[in-house]
Scaffold this motif. Structure first.
Motif, PDB file in Angstrom:
ATOM      1  N   ASP A 132       9.969   6.350 -10.124  1.00  0.00           N
ATOM      2  CA  ASP A 132       9.558   7.721  -9.787  1.00  0.00           C
ATOM      3  C   ASP A 132       8.132   7.754  -9.257  1.00  0.00           C
ATOM      4  OD1 ASP A 132      12.047   8.666 -10.543  1.00  0.00           O
ATOM      5  OD2 ASP A 132      11.391   9.259 -12.547  1.00  0.00           O
ATOM      6  N   LEU A 133       7.234   6.995  -9.878  1.00  0.00           N
ATOM      7  CA  LEU A 133       5.847   6.952  -9.411  1.00  0.00           C
ATOM      8  C   LEU A 133       5.788   6.420  -7.980  1.00  0.00           C
ATOM      9  CD1 LEU A 133       2.859   7.343 -10.106  1.00  0.00           C
ATOM     10  CD2 LEU A 133       2.854   4.998 -10.988  1.00  0.00           C
ATOM     11  N   ARG A 134       6.572   5.400  -7.697  1.00  0.00           N
ATOM     12  CA  ARG A 134       6.576   4.822  -6.348  1.00  0.00           C
ATOM     13  C   ARG A 134       7.226   5.760  -5.330  1.00  0.00           C
ATOM     14  NH1 ARG A 134       7.683  -1.491  -6.716  1.00  0.00           N
ATOM     15  NH2 ARG A 134       6.094  -1.657  -5.115  1.00  0.00           N
ATOM     16  N   ARG A 135       8.110   6.648  -5.784  1.00  0.00           N
ATOM     17  CA  ARG A 135       8.711   7.642  -4.891  1.00  0.00           C
ATOM     18  C   ARG A 135       7.716   8.778  -4.603  1.00  0.00           C
ATOM     19  NH1 ARG A 135      13.660   9.329  -7.472  1.00  0.00           N
ATOM     20  NH2 ARG A 135      14.524   7.466  -6.542  1.00  0.00           N
ATOM     21  N   ILE A 136       6.979   9.175  -5.623  1.00  0.00           N
ATOM     22  CA  ILE A 136       6.033  10.290  -5.517  1.00  0.00           C
ATOM     23  C   ILE A 136       4.782   9.912  -4.712  1.00  0.00           C
ATOM     24  CG2 ILE A 136       4.417  11.690  -6.889  1.00  0.00           C
ATOM     25  CD1 ILE A 136       6.576  11.646  -9.134  1.00  0.00           C
ATOM     26  N   ALA A 137       4.234   8.733  -4.969  1.00  0.00           N
ATOM     27  CA  ALA A 137       2.927   8.344  -4.416  1.00  0.00           C
ATOM     28  C   ALA A 137       2.785   8.526  -2.906  1.00  0.00           C
ATOM     29  CB  ALA A 137       2.591   6.910  -4.825  1.00  0.00           C
ATOM     30  N   ARG A 162       0.852  -1.191   0.000  1.00  0.00           N
ATOM     31  CA  ARG A 162       0.000   0.000   0.000  1.00  0.00           C
ATOM     32  C   ARG A 162       0.892   1.247   0.000  1.00  0.00           C
ATOM     33  NH1 ARG A 162      -5.474   1.065   2.995  1.00  0.00           N
ATOM     34  NH2 ARG A 162      -5.573  -1.132   2.529  1.00  0.00           N
ATOM     35  N   PRO A 163       0.780   2.100  -1.048  1.00  0.00           N
ATOM     36  CA  PRO A 163       1.683   3.242  -1.176  1.00  0.00           C
ATOM     37  C   PRO A 163       1.363   4.416  -0.256  1.00  0.00           C
ATOM     38  CG  PRO A 163       0.190   3.131  -3.036  1.00  0.00           C
ATOM     39  CD  PRO A 163      -0.070   1.924  -2.210  1.00  0.00           C
ATOM     40  N   ALA A 164       0.138   4.477   0.237  1.00  0.00           N
ATOM     41  CA  ALA A 164      -0.281   5.545   1.152  1.00  0.00           C
ATOM     42  C   ALA A 164      -1.422   4.981   1.995  1.00  0.00           C
ATOM     43  CB  ALA A 164      -0.748   6.770   0.366  1.00  0.00           C
TER      44      ALA A 164
END
Length: 164
Positions: A147-152, A59-61
């Motif tokens: 990058d998406l996984r860093r931003i999320a 879960r990213p957030a």
């Protein structure tokens, strides 16, 4: 604009003082978005949700919701569920959210033409993973996986996607 906004620039998306390469719609940006035109709509788009594949990523957030096998997104301009998440079986035109490829392992939802969709004005403007660097989307904004996984995890429901 705030430092917590995702801002599309010629260098990529600026977020929290960093630039992240991205791809946008195959026909560029537009002020007159239409279903199927391949364009990324200009404007200030609120982030309204986050979906993820729990069988592939953590879960990213805390507020992210899992995508299940029957989860779909309606893109049928003739149906009342146009530009809404729906469940299978769904006989109308739709996108499958739980794909075999990793494109939608993590989806950040924008409020483009949502929740009160204007028929034909475009659906499913997501932030998601790129197919490959430089490969355009159908209107979404796409990032490299890392990058998406860093931003999320840094995105909140106050974050906006700004497409000038």
């Amino acid at each position: 604009m705030t430092p917590f906004d995702l801002v599309l620039t010629p260098r990529g998306v600026r977020f929290r003082g960093q630039y992240y390469p991205c791809t946008i719609g195959r026909t560029g940006t537009t002020d007159r978005k239409k279903e199927g035109d391949g364009a990324t709509p200009r404007g200030v788009h609120r982030i309204v949700g986050m979906l993820y594949r729990p069988d592939r990523i953590a879960r990213p957030a805390p507020w992210a919701l899992p995508v299940g096998p029957g989860d779909l997104w309606s893109d049928d301009i003739r149906h009342e569920d146009y530009n809404m998440m729906v469940r299978a079986p769904y006989p109308h035109s739709h996108e499958v959210l739980r794909r075999a490829d990793p494109l939608y392992d993590l989806i950040i939802l924008t409020d483009w033409n949502w929740p009160y969709a204007v028929k034909g004005r475009g659906s499913a403007i997501f932030i998601h993973q790129q197919r490959r660097p430089g490969y355009p989307t159908e209107g979404c904004v796409a990032f490299r996986r890392k990058d998406l996984r860093r931003i999320a995890p840094l995105i909140t429901l106050q974050t906006r996607l700004i497409v000038p």
